[in-house]
Scaffold this active site. Structure first.
Site, short mmCIF file in Angstrom:
data_model
loop_
_atom_site.label_atom_id
_atom_site.label_comp_id
_atom_site.label_asym_id
_atom_site.label_seq_id
_atom_site.Cartn_x
_atom_site.Cartn_y
_atom_site.Cartn_z
N LYS A 1 1.23 -7.06 5.65
CA LYS A 1 0.57 -8.28 5.15
C LYS A 1 0.27 -8.21 3.66
O LYS A 1 -0.06 -9.22 3.05
CB LYS A 1 -0.77 -8.46 5.87
CG LYS A 1 -0.77 -9.43 6.99
CD LYS A 1 -2.22 -9.76 7.32
CE LYS A 1 -2.38 -10.17 8.75
NZ LYS A 1 -3.80 -10.31 9.11
N HIS A 53 2.98 2.08 5.54
CA HIS A 53 4.26 2.02 6.27
C HIS A 53 4.13 2.70 7.64
O HIS A 53 4.66 2.21 8.64
CB HIS A 53 5.37 2.77 5.50
CG HIS A 53 5.74 2.16 4.19
ND1 HIS A 53 5.43 2.73 3.00
CD2 HIS A 53 6.42 1.02 3.90
CE1 HIS A 53 5.91 1.99 2.00
NE2 HIS A 53 6.50 0.95 2.52
N GLY A 59 11.39 2.74 1.23
CA GLY A 59 11.08 4.17 1.10
C GLY A 59 9.81 4.43 0.32
O GLY A 59 8.98 3.54 0.14
#
Ligand code: PAF
Length: 283
Positions: A150, A33, A27
């Site tokens: 990454k 994201h 979250g």
């Protein structure tokens, strides 16, 4: 977007799905994201995200209690990005045997020794917690594809090993690190930084860029480069955990024979621990 809180509901919603792309998160979502969700949409017909602040991957003196929890804003971002389902279990749902303090009968995964180096050296048990929750989430969502950032390169490495060694039929895709215009890697923990610290934080990335340039110009005295970068950061008030040049495919310390390299760093600015890395070819 469907919000699901229980294993039972998740299983029944996903029963008919054939091409699931999964993005696990804790979250407090940022553009990094959301880029992973976009990647998931390119690869899957059903995009599932999860939001779960996993207590097993936090050490006793870490930020579990303060970790930013921003569920409504996260759900809006996921909806706008086109996710189909978000799984938001509570701790009891994920770990019925864990009482918040003691694992009791909770079964966990022991990652390979490389997980005790780099971030694992100062965060003992961290990658066991990550591998355990990711294994559980994989078993629940049963995705064909799973996508990780990454920025957490060592985490991606451990998860790829999890998939390889447990023969999981899941393709792991690593999404590129998304950066602020200053170069600072996006991270939920950037929210802990004061404006002055945020300006300083770009120096972590800058040190990595300098090492990449030096190696590309033929300087392969990796230890010297690591020490010099570490000294620069320490002089600017950072508490350096590690700066290390490694072979990208094994995470073993780099040698002159390796061409595909990665330079990774972790350091604390005030009480905020930041990580970053750059993968590159020496020649
Ligand atoms: O990278 C993260 O956010 C977490 O480590 C993950 C993969 C969601 C597991 O809790």
């Amino acid at each position: 977007m469907q919000r699901i809180h229980t294993v039972k509901e998740l299983r029944s919603s996903l029963k008919a799905q054939k091409n699931i792309a999964f993005v696990p998160t804790m979250g407090n979502l940022h553009d990094g994201h959301i880029a992973l969700i976009s990647l998931a949409k390119q690869h899957g017909d059903c995009v599932v995200a999860s939001i779960f602040v996993n207590p097993l991957q936090f050490g006793p003196n870490e930020d579990l209690a303060n970790y930013p929890r921003t569920l409504e804003a996260d759900c809006k971002k996921l909806t706008d990005a086109g996710a189909d389902i978000v799984f938001i279990p509570n701790v009891q749902e994920m770990y019925p045997d864990f009482d918040g303090e003691h694992l009791n009968q909770t079964m966990t995964i022991t990652p390979p020794p490389i997980a005790a180096e780099l971030c694992g050296a100062s965060r003992p048990g961290h990658f066991s917690g990550v591998a355990t929750v990711v294994m559980k989430l994989f078993n629940l969502v049963m995705p064909q594809i799973a996508i990780f950032g990454k920025k957490d390169f060592q985490q991606v490495y451990v998860i790829k090993e999890l998939v390889r060694q447990f023969n999981l039929p899941i393709r792991i895709i690593a999404g590129d690190t998304v950066r602020e215009t200053s170069g600072l890697a996006m991270s939920s923990r950037n929210g802990y930084l004061t404006p002055a610290q945020k300006a300083e934080a770009t120096q972590l990335y800058q040190c990595l860029v300098n090492i990449v340039h030096a190696v590309k110009q033929g300087n392969t005295r990796f230890t010297d480069l690591e020490q010099a970068a570490s000294q620069t950061l320490s002089q600017q008030g950072w508490l350096v955990d590690y700066i290390s040049v490694r072979a990208a495919s094994t995470l073993k310390p780099a040698t002159n024979q390796d061409n595909e390299l990665i330079v990774l760093a972790a350091a604390k600015l005030g009480s905020t621990r930041l990580i970053d890395n750059i993968d590159f070819c020496a020649k």
